[in-house]
Design an enzyme around this catalytic site. Structure first.
Site, PDB file in Angstrom:
ATOM      1  N   ASP A  36       0.869  -1.183   0.000  1.00  0.00           N
ATOM      2  CA  ASP A  36       0.000   0.000   0.000  1.00  0.00           C
ATOM      3  C   ASP A  36       0.907   1.235   0.000  1.00  0.00           C
ATOM      4  O   ASP A  36       1.992   1.219   0.588  1.00  0.00           O
ATOM      5  CB  ASP A  36      -0.896   0.004   1.258  1.00  0.00           C
ATOM      6  CG  ASP A  36      -2.097   0.908   1.098  1.00  0.00           C
ATOM      7  OD1 ASP A  36      -3.229   0.386   1.042  1.00  0.00           O
ATOM      8  OD2 ASP A  36      -1.918   2.154   1.009  1.00  0.00           O
ATOM      9  N   CYS A  56     -19.894   1.543   0.159  1.00  0.00           N
ATOM     10  CA  CYS A  56     -20.185   0.706  -1.020  1.00  0.00           C
ATOM     11  C   CYS A  56     -21.540   0.973  -1.641  1.00  0.00           C
ATOM     12  O   CYS A  56     -21.625   1.483  -2.756  1.00  0.00           O
ATOM     13  CB  CYS A  56     -20.062  -0.764  -0.635  1.00  0.00           C
ATOM     14  SG  CYS A  56     -18.441  -1.162   0.024  1.00  0.00           S
ATOM     15  N   ASN A  93     -25.096  -5.309  -5.316  1.00  0.00           N
ATOM     16  CA  ASN A  93     -25.238  -4.185  -4.388  1.00  0.00           C
ATOM     17  C   ASN A  93     -26.486  -3.354  -4.700  1.00  0.00           C
ATOM     18  O   ASN A  93     -27.150  -2.858  -3.790  1.00  0.00           O
ATOM     19  CB  ASN A  93     -23.977  -3.304  -4.413  1.00  0.00           C
ATOM     20  CG  ASN A  93     -22.906  -3.851  -3.468  1.00  0.00           C
ATOM     21  OD1 ASN A  93     -23.102  -4.893  -2.843  1.00  0.00           O
ATOM     22  ND2 ASN A  93     -21.780  -3.175  -3.376  1.00  0.00           N
ATOM     23  N   ARG A 140     -18.807  -8.295   3.471  1.00  0.00           N
ATOM     24  CA  ARG A 140     -19.467  -7.231   4.231  1.00  0.00           C
ATOM     25  C   ARG A 140     -18.545  -6.787   5.340  1.00  0.00           C
ATOM     26  O   ARG A 140     -17.911  -7.629   5.981  1.00  0.00           O
ATOM     27  CB  ARG A 140     -20.749  -7.765   4.896  1.00  0.00           C
ATOM     28  CG  ARG A 140     -21.818  -8.229   3.966  1.00  0.00           C
ATOM     29  CD  ARG A 140     -22.755  -9.184   4.704  1.00  0.00           C
ATOM     30  NE  ARG A 140     -22.086 -10.411   5.108  1.00  0.00           N
ATOM     31  CZ  ARG A 140     -22.606 -11.337   5.912  1.00  0.00           C
ATOM     32  NH1 ARG A 140     -23.789 -11.163   6.443  1.00  0.00           N
ATOM     33  NH2 ARG A 140     -21.940 -12.434   6.204  1.00  0.00           N
TER      34      ARG A 140
HETATM   35  C1  UGA Z   1     -22.109  -4.250   1.115  1.00  0.00           C
HETATM   36  C2  UGA Z   1     -22.620  -5.608   0.585  1.00  0.00           C
HETATM   37  O1  UGA Z   1     -23.541  -6.155   1.522  1.00  0.00           O
HETATM   38  C3  UGA Z   1     -21.455  -6.580   0.398  1.00  0.00           C
HETATM   39  O2  UGA Z   1     -21.925  -7.799  -0.147  1.00  0.00           O
HETATM   40  C4  UGA Z   1     -20.452  -5.949  -0.565  1.00  0.00           C
HETATM   41  O3  UGA Z   1     -19.324  -6.773  -0.776  1.00  0.00           O
HETATM   42  C5  UGA Z   1     -19.981  -4.629   0.030  1.00  0.00           C
HETATM   43  O4  UGA Z   1     -21.116  -3.754   0.215  1.00  0.00           O
HETATM   44  C6  UGA Z   1     -19.000  -3.999  -0.929  1.00  0.00           C
HETATM   45  O5  UGA Z   1     -19.409  -3.586  -2.020  1.00  0.00           O
HETATM   46  O6  UGA Z   1     -17.800  -4.021  -0.654  1.00  0.00           O
HETATM   47  P1  UGA Z   1     -21.386  -3.335   3.521  1.00  0.00           P
HETATM   48  O7  UGA Z   1     -21.232  -1.998   2.871  1.00  0.00           O
HETATM   49  O8  UGA Z   1     -20.309  -3.821   4.430  1.00  0.00           O
HETATM   50  O9  UGA Z   1     -21.563  -4.490   2.399  1.00  0.00           O
HETATM   51  O10 UGA Z   1     -22.734  -3.270   4.368  1.00  0.00           O
HETATM   52  P2  UGA Z   1     -24.162  -3.983   4.374  1.00  0.00           P
HETATM   53  O11 UGA Z   1     -24.189  -5.036   5.395  1.00  0.00           O
HETATM   54  O12 UGA Z   1     -24.594  -4.314   3.003  1.00  0.00           O
HETATM   55  O13 UGA Z   1     -25.055  -2.768   4.902  1.00  0.00           O
HETATM   56  C7  UGA Z   1     -25.169  -1.563   4.148  1.00  0.00           C
HETATM   57  C8  UGA Z   1     -26.076  -0.576   4.818  1.00  0.00           C
HETATM   58  O14 UGA Z   1     -27.432  -1.024   4.726  1.00  0.00           O
HETATM   59  C9  UGA Z   1     -25.833  -0.323   6.303  1.00  0.00           C
HETATM   60  O15 UGA Z   1     -25.879   1.072   6.520  1.00  0.00           O
HETATM   61  C10 UGA Z   1     -26.977  -1.035   7.002  1.00  0.00           C
HETATM   62  O16 UGA Z   1     -27.320  -0.434   8.216  1.00  0.00           O
HETATM   63  C11 UGA Z   1     -28.081  -0.868   5.972  1.00  0.00           C
HETATM   64  N1  UGA Z   1     -29.154  -1.908   6.070  1.00  0.00           N
HETATM   65  C12 UGA Z   1     -28.864  -3.216   5.876  1.00  0.00           C
HETATM   66  C13 UGA Z   1     -30.460  -1.524   6.326  1.00  0.00           C
HETATM   67  O17 UGA Z   1     -30.759  -0.315   6.486  1.00  0.00           O
HETATM   68  N2  UGA Z   1     -31.440  -2.469   6.397  1.00  0.00           N
HETATM   69  C14 UGA Z   1     -31.175  -3.787   6.212  1.00  0.00           C
HETATM   70  O18 UGA Z   1     -32.118  -4.600   6.276  1.00  0.00           O
HETATM   71  C15 UGA Z   1     -29.853  -4.173   5.954  1.00  0.00           C
END
Ligand code: UGA
Length: 440
Positions: free
Chosen positions: A30, A264, A212, A151
Site C-alpha cells: 500500500d 459501497c 449491491n 461485508r
Molecule cells: C455491502 C454488501 O452487503 C457486500 O456484499 C459488498 O461486498 C460490500 O457492500 C461492498 O461492495 O464491498 P457493507 O457496505 O459492508 O456491504 O454493508 P451492508 O451489510 O450491506 O449494509 C449496508 C447498509 O445497509 C448499512 O448502513 C446497514 O445499516 C443498511 N441496512 C442493511 C439496512 O438499512 N437495512 C437492512 O435490512 C440491511
C-alpha cells in the site's frame, strides 16, 4: 503460491491475511506507509471483528508480510488489485485513478505467465480496457476480474467462506490458464463446494454492481413501505416479517429504518447509473435514482421526528445519539446515516452527545463540534430524547428501567427498529420509530 495484494484497506488487508491463512505466501502493498507499518506489526488500521487475530496468526506463520514499495510484488504468480474506487467529487461516476495507478505500476514488475486479478468494484467495461493494456505491455501475462462480496463486520468470514466465487476471464485461449490459477489460489474454498461462476469480464463486473443495487433496492423498498405505514398507521416491522416468510422474498435486508450508508452501496448505485448513462442505457437504471431518494429521505424524516418529539423545536435540547458507524461491528463512518442525522440535529440547534463503541475517534476528526461520550449512560445523562441510530448489540440490550433513571425525559426514537418496544414502553418510555405506530 506467491501472491501480492495491492491496496490494504478493508478489502485488501483482509484478503492478504486470508490468503496467507489458506497457505499462500503473500505480500500486501500500500502507498500509505503508516498503514503498512501498523499492519506489519500486527495492528489493524480499522475495526473488523476477527481480523486482528487472523493478522497475528498470518504474520506469525511467516507467510504474510507488508511493504510500501510495489517492487515487493516482483516474482509473485498472481497480483490482486484491491484499491478503492470512490465516487468522483461532484459526479456520480466512480473514480478509477487508484485502479489505473495500481495497474500501471504493476506493469513494471509483471512477467509473462503471471496473472493480474482485479477485485475492486469497477464500472462495466473497465476490465476489457485494462486487459488490452496488460497484454500489449506484457505479452503472455493476463488479467482476470474476480469481484469480492465481503461485508464489513463479517469480512474475514465472507472472504474465507464466500457464498460464491465469480471469475471474469479472457474469452480466448488464455482463459483456461487464468481459471486454473484462480482455482489453485482458492483451492480449499472450491473444494468446499462453493458455487463458482466462470464468465466474461463484463458479466463479472456487473455481478458485483447488480448485487449491491439489489440489496440497496430491497432496503429502499421496505423504507418506502415504512413511509406508507407512517401515513396509514400500519406497522412496517410486522409487514416485513409477514412478507419475509415468503421464500421468494426472504426476510434478510428488509429491516426498515434509517437506510443504507457506508463506502459501497451508495456510491455503487450511483456509479452504476453513471455507467448506464455512458452506455446509452440510462433508462434501465432510473429506478436506482428513486432507491437513492427514498434512502436519503429517511435521514430527513428522522430529524423531523426528533423535532416533533421534542415539542416542535430542537433549540437547546439535549439529545443523546447512540451509534455513529454506518452499521454495527464497524468503525466506518463513510456516508453514515447515523452520523448524518446527529450532525443535522447539532447544526439545527440541539446539543448532541454522541456515543459509539468503535467510531468515536473517526467522528471527532469529522465533527469536532459534537460532544462525545464513552458509554450510552454518559451520553444520555439529562437527555430530553435518546436516538438509537446504529443498532450495536450493547444498545439493543440496554435495560430501559435503569437507563430511564439517567435521562431527563423518557423519550426514545428507534432509528433502526431494533429495540424491544414493549419492554421500553413498560418501563415508561415513549417510543417512536420510523414506519411504526405511535405509543398510545
Ligand atoms: C455491502 C454488501 O452487503 C457486500 O456484499 C459488498 O461486498 C460490500 O457492500 C461492498 O461492495 O464491498 P457493507 O457496505 O459492508 O456491504 O454493508 P451492508 O451489510 O450491506 O449494509 C449496508 C447498509 O445497509 C448499512 O448502513 C446497514 O445499516 C443498511 N441496512 C442493511 C439496512 O438499512 N437495512 C437492512 O435490512 C440491511
Amino acid at each position: 503460491m506467491k501472491l501480492s495484494v495491492i491496496g490494504c484497506g478493508y478489502l485488501g488487508a483482509v484478503h492478504a491475511a486470508s490468503m496467507a491463512e489458506l497457505g499462500h505466501e503473500v505480500v500486501g502493498v500500500d502507498v500509505d506507509a503508516a498503514k503498512i507499518e501498523l499492519l506489519a506489526t500486527g495492528r489493524t488500521p480499522f475495526f473488523e471483528p476477527g481480523f486482528e487475530e487472523l493478522l497475528t496468526t498470518s504474520l506469525g506463520s511467516g507467510r504474510l508480510r507488508f511493504g510500501a514499495d510495489l517492487a515487493e510484488a516482483a516474482g509473485c504468480q498472481i497480483h490482486f488489485v484491491c484499491v478503492g474506487t470512490p465516487q468522483k467529487r461532484g459526479e456520480y461516476a466512480a473514480d478509477l485513478q487508484y485502479v489505473e495507478a495500481a495497474i500501471e505500476s504493476l506493469l513494471g514488475v509483471l512477467q509473462p505467465g503471471e496473472l493480474l486479478v482485479g477485485k475492486s468494484t469497477v464500472p462495466v467495461g473497465t476490465a476489457a480496457r485494462l486487459s488490452e493494456l496488460v497484454v500489449e505491455k506484457v505479452p503472455g501475462a493476463a488479467l482476470a476480474w474476480n469481484p469480492e462480496f465481503l461485508r464489513e463486520g463479517f469480512a474475514v468470514q465472507d472472504t474465507l467462506h464466500p457464498d460464491r466465487l465469480v471469475y471474469g476471464i479472457p474469452q480466448d485461449e488464455t482463459g483456461a490458464a487464468a481459471e486454473a490459477l484462480l482455482d489453485e489460489v482458492y483451492a480449499p474454498i472450491v473444494a468446499a463446494g462453493t458455487p463458482k461462476v466462470v464468465t466474461d469480464y463484463a458479466t463479472a463486473e456487473m455481478v458485483k454492481t447488480a448485487a449491491n443495487s439489489f440489496l440497496a433496492m430491497k432496503i429502499s423498498f421496505i423504507n418506502a413501505m415504512a413511509e406508507l405505514c407512517e401515513a396509514t398507521g400500519a406497522d412496517v416491522k410486522q409487514l416485513a416479517d409477514a412478507i419475509g416468510y415468503d421464500d421468494r422474498i426472504g426476510r434478510k435486508f428488509l429491516n426498515a429504518g434509517l437506510g443504507f450508508g457506508g463506502g459501497c452501496l451508495p456510491k455503487d448505485i450511483r456509479a452504476f447509473m453513471a455507467r448506464a448513462g455512458e452506455l446509452g442505457a440510462d433508462q434501465a437504471l432510473t429506478f436506482l435514482r428513486e432507491v437513492d431518494n427514498i434512502n436519503m429521505r429517511r435521514r430527513i424524516r428522522m430529524v423531523e421526528l426528533a423535532r416533533e418529539v421534542l415539542d416542535g423545536s430542537l433549540l437547546g435540547k439535549r439529545v443523546a445519539v447512540l451509534g455513529a458507524a454506518f452499521k454495527p461491528e464497524s468503525d466506518d463512518i463513510r456516508d453514515s446515516p447515523a452520523l448524518n442525522v446527529a450532525a443535522q440535529l447539532q447544526l439545527q440547534g440541539a446539543n448532541v452527545v454522541l456515543t459509539d463503541p468503535a467510531a468515536i475517534e473517526n467522528c471527532k476528526r469529522q465533527w469536532p463540534q459534537i460532544d462525545y461520550a464513552d458509554t450510552a449512560e454518559e451520553a444520555a445523562k439529562g437527555a430530553d430524547a435518546v436516538l438509537l441510530l446504529t443498532e450495536w448489540k450493547q444498545f439493543r440490550e440496554l435495560d430501559p428501567v435503569a437507563f430511564g433513571r439517567v435521562v431527563r425525559q423518557k423519550r426514545v426514537l428507534d432509528g433502526r427498529n431494533a429495540l424491544d418496544r414493549d419492554k421500553w414502553e413498560a418501563a415508561g418510555w415513549s417510543y417512536r420509530a420510523l414506519g411504526r405506530r405511535h405509543s398510545s
